[in-house]
Design a protein around this motif. Sequence first.
Motif, PDB file in Angstrom:
ATOM      1  N   ASP A 105      17.029  33.767  55.792  1.00  0.00           N
ATOM      2  CA  ASP A 105      18.492  33.891  55.825  1.00  0.00           C
ATOM      3  C   ASP A 105      18.987  34.767  56.972  1.00  0.00           C
ATOM      4  O   ASP A 105      20.183  35.075  57.051  1.00  0.00           O
ATOM      5  N   ALA A 106      18.084  35.179  57.849  1.00  0.00           N
ATOM      6  CA  ALA A 106      18.482  36.030  58.975  1.00  0.00           C
ATOM      7  C   ALA A 106      19.340  35.243  59.953  1.00  0.00           C
ATOM      8  O   ALA A 106      19.173  34.020  60.106  1.00  0.00           O
ATOM      9  N   PRO A 107      20.267  35.896  60.631  1.00  0.00           N
ATOM     10  CA  PRO A 107      21.089  35.195  61.624  1.00  0.00           C
ATOM     11  C   PRO A 107      20.244  34.674  62.770  1.00  0.00           C
ATOM     12  O   PRO A 107      19.194  35.239  63.088  1.00  0.00           O
ATOM     13  N   GLU A 128      21.904  44.702  63.677  1.00  0.00           N
ATOM     14  CA  GLU A 128      21.119  43.517  63.987  1.00  0.00           C
ATOM     15  C   GLU A 128      20.406  43.719  65.322  1.00  0.00           C
ATOM     16  O   GLU A 128      20.955  44.329  66.240  1.00  0.00           O
ATOM     17  N   VAL A 129      19.173  43.205  65.409  1.00  0.00           N
ATOM     18  CA  VAL A 129      18.375  43.291  66.634  1.00  0.00           C
ATOM     19  C   VAL A 129      18.002  41.875  67.051  1.00  0.00           C
ATOM     20  O   VAL A 129      17.465  41.099  66.255  1.00  0.00           O
ATOM     21  N   LEU A 130      18.284  41.534  68.309  1.00  0.00           N
ATOM     22  CA  LEU A 130      18.007  40.201  68.834  1.00  0.00           C
ATOM     23  C   LEU A 130      16.556  40.103  69.280  1.00  0.00           C
ATOM     24  O   LEU A 130      16.095  40.907  70.109  1.00  0.00           O
ATOM     25  N   LEU A 131      15.816  39.134  68.755  1.00  0.00           N
ATOM     26  CA  LEU A 131      14.407  38.967  69.075  1.00  0.00           C
ATOM     27  C   LEU A 131      14.016  37.500  68.944  1.00  0.00           C
ATOM     28  O   LEU A 131      14.717  36.726  68.296  1.00  0.00           O
ATOM     29  N   HIS A 191      11.499  33.043  61.547  1.00  0.00           N
ATOM     30  CA  HIS A 191      12.656  32.630  60.741  1.00  0.00           C
ATOM     31  C   HIS A 191      12.264  31.675  59.615  1.00  0.00           C
ATOM     32  O   HIS A 191      13.089  31.371  58.756  1.00  0.00           O
ATOM     33  N   GLN A 192      10.999  31.227  59.599  1.00  0.00           N
ATOM     34  CA  GLN A 192      10.510  30.360  58.535  1.00  0.00           C
ATOM     35  C   GLN A 192       9.800  31.133  57.428  1.00  0.00           C
ATOM     36  O   GLN A 192       9.423  30.551  56.409  1.00  0.00           O
ATOM     37  N   PRO A 234      16.721  41.293  61.594  1.00  0.00           N
ATOM     38  CA  PRO A 234      16.341  40.483  62.758  1.00  0.00           C
ATOM     39  C   PRO A 234      17.364  39.380  62.993  1.00  0.00           C
ATOM     40  O   PRO A 234      17.884  38.784  62.046  1.00  0.00           O
ATOM     41  N   HIS A 235      17.655  39.120  64.257  1.00  0.00           N
ATOM     42  CA  HIS A 235      18.609  38.075  64.658  1.00  0.00           C
ATOM     43  C   HIS A 235      17.886  37.268  65.739  1.00  0.00           C
ATOM     44  O   HIS A 235      17.631  37.773  66.832  1.00  0.00           O
TER      45      HIS A 235
END
Length: 400
Positions: free
Chosen positions: A369-371, A98-101, A362-363, A120-121
């Motif tokens: 469904d990504a964290p 997972e990569v935080l962005l 995220h939309q 993507p997170h």
Amino acid sequence: MSQAQAILRALQQVCGSSTGTPGQPIALHEPDFSGTQAWAYVRDCLDSGWVSTAGQWVTRFEQELCARTGAEHAVAVTNGTVALRLALHLVGVSADDEVLLPPLSFVATANAVAHLGAIPHFVDVEAGSLGMDPPALAAHLEAVAERREGGVFNRSTGRRLAAVLPVHVFGHPSRIQEVRAVADAWGLPLVEDAAEALGSWSDGNHCGLVGAVGTLSFNGNKLITTGGGGALLTQSTELAKRARHLSTTAKLPHSWAFEHDAVGWNDRMPNLNAALGVAQLEDLDRRLVAKRRLAERYATALENLTSVELVAEPEGCRSNHWLVTLRFLADDPAEAEAQRLQVLEAAHADGLLLRPVWRLLHQLPMYVDAPRGELVVAEGQACRLLNLPSSPQLDEGWSS
């Protein structure tokens, strides 16, 4: 006069008469090669036959990028998405990580993660710069992350958290030093998406040079365009060496033999494109001055309208003002969005091609469904933002 009419009149004061061609729409950000040696440099490629992924202009382009940004190394590639994917690979991102962005970015930021098979997170942004919010990142990591053998992991999914990927949105530097402090505290590598931020600086650092590696884009709507194109910036000799090798199909140097020692990509920028880039980098200072003057003219034209504001250059930073951005200030987000739509409709009818901000990542259907953490600020800001025509040639002093 309605609010939409007042805003439209203010925008017309800045750019309504600057097209030079009556009835021609004013685009968001158009390329311009006037005042450059672009034709001569491209002609050199054609005359010499060096038009593909080798030649003097690729080398010169990378050298000019280093000189302009303070990077020790620049590696030119075919586009900004490729640059991001390669940068993430270099710092160890792989499938099922997972990569935080942030969710407020062009889709390429998330796509580059997905292209590696990673996930993507999403972490919230802050309203000032619209970049990743350092306190939100810190709080979210405290809530979901745990350190164990092999790295940092998401307690809910069991997947490894492999990198932090902040974005410098619309050319405004994010709070990158604070983001780096959080990433460092967790031992997470930092990759900067500086696609829009050539010529933007924060606390003496060019955007893209605070993390392990940063990336630029030279798409047709950027401050400098190579048609397509991107680049990696880094201070690490080892990362630059690996980037150059992997982006050239991991081919071992030899006069005739085709030996490859890793799975690589054919990512290198062609000489033709690099020639265009060199010609415009030589003109970068003039473009940055014009962009700043244009932003100031917008600010003056809009200063008496209390219902809107411009997204401001962050304190302690110097922005390239890639896209001047209007923010609607109504307390109710739905009201702000309705006001924005009124201005969009009126402006497009008048030939001013304004643009709302991208749909939040995220939309989008592939990332719903990504964290994610709480995305209250991103959702509250996205409906308020409107990008204004920002081509440097809209500045009245551009041709001087």
